[in-house]
Design an enzyme around this catalytic site. Sequence first.
Site, PDB file in Angstrom:
ATOM      1  N   TYR A   5      -2.548  -0.981  10.780  1.00  0.00           N
ATOM      2  CA  TYR A   5      -2.461  -1.189   9.632  1.00  0.00           C
ATOM      3  C   TYR A   5      -0.887  -1.142   8.613  1.00  0.00           C
ATOM      4  CZ  TYR A   5      -4.533  -1.323   4.197  1.00  0.00           C
ATOM      5  OH  TYR A   5      -4.525  -1.435   3.114  1.00  0.00           O
TER       6      TYR A   5
ATOM      7  N   LYS B 200       1.622  -3.669   6.179  1.00  0.00           N
ATOM      8  CA  LYS B 200       1.704  -2.439   5.067  1.00  0.00           C
ATOM      9  C   LYS B 200       3.559  -2.470   4.620  1.00  0.00           C
ATOM     10  CE  LYS B 200      -1.913  -4.225   3.612  1.00  0.00           C
ATOM     11  NZ  LYS B 200      -1.922  -5.039   2.432  1.00  0.00           N
TER      12      LYS B 200
ATOM     13  N   SER C 262       0.869  -0.977  -0.166  1.00  0.00           N
ATOM     14  CA  SER C 262      -0.127  -0.313   0.029  1.00  0.00           C
ATOM     15  C   SER C 262       0.932   1.644  -0.157  1.00  0.00           C
ATOM     16  CB  SER C 262      -0.860  -0.164   1.269  1.00  0.00           C
ATOM     17  OG  SER C 262      -1.309   1.483   0.948  1.00  0.00           O
TER      18      SER C 262
END
Length: 254
Positions: free
Chosen positions: A157, A161, A144
Amino acid sequence: MMLLDGKAVLVTGASAGIGRAAAIGAARHGADVAINFLGGAEAAAACVVEIEALGRKAVAIEGDVADPTTATDFVARATAALGRVDVFVNNAGICPFHAFLDMPVETFERTMRVNLHGAYFMVQAAANQMVRQGGGGAIVAVSSISALVGGEYQTHYTPTKAGVHSLMQSTAIALGRYGIRCNSVLPGTILTDINKDDLADIAKRKRMAARVPLGRLGEPDDLAGPIIFLASDLARYVTGAALLVDGGAFVNLQ
Ligand code: NAD
Ligand code: RM4
């Protein structure tokens, strides 16, 4: 031009969103495809039907990537169905948006287990099959833009990533001698179920779109081409690389 003609491609979390677009895109480029999914059996079956309509083999195998045994099971059953594994796309992921100061332990741990541990064991299982069968292979991880920048409600999160991006850098080294290439794509904001609630905030959605030089948020199909390119022989000398697919959002400072 068929970029994955006759290849066996495995994609995790492929009943919806970016994974589904990658699976169907691979089939359009001549690949047989095995998808992993969790829940949503109907959507997974619909993905299989769409791939078969393109004249390719497809199989859907349910499993929670947070469980390491899912990885060996998925790769074994996909190999039994398709004969081999040429390309592995690590896509399954979650992002339950939540503030930092009161992040529930379970939310943090589940996000780590699905996004990072899941990627680790899946990539390891796919790589072991590629090494056993010989002839190299390609691994593409869906990381990401969040590997490079932060998010107030993504403190659990964004490290996963960054971790997936880093995993591709290290596995590129570990697997280069086997002819296995490892790369990641770094999507910007793509309209899928993962951010449906977050982007229901119209002001936020407009703000996010406004920082994209190409003038719109992404759609799942925007990822299919970059993933297929990295999986294909067109990228035969590309490994350990990360490709931003964000409409230019990352570089848009001022
Ligand atoms: P999505 O919610 O449509 O797709 C995620 C898929 O993963 C779903 O099919 C879901 O069922 C599956 N999944 C979730 N947990 C799983 C588990 N434990 N085991 C197996 N499958 C599981 O969202 P998406 O945007 O298509 O997300 C795909 C990937 O793209 C994720 O890794 C996400 O982090 C990444 N990504 C998305 C965006 C975005 O803006 N949408 C941006 C950057 C990266
Ligand atoms: C991405 C990026 C997007 C967000 C998704 C869930 O990595 O941060 O903006 O919507 O995750």
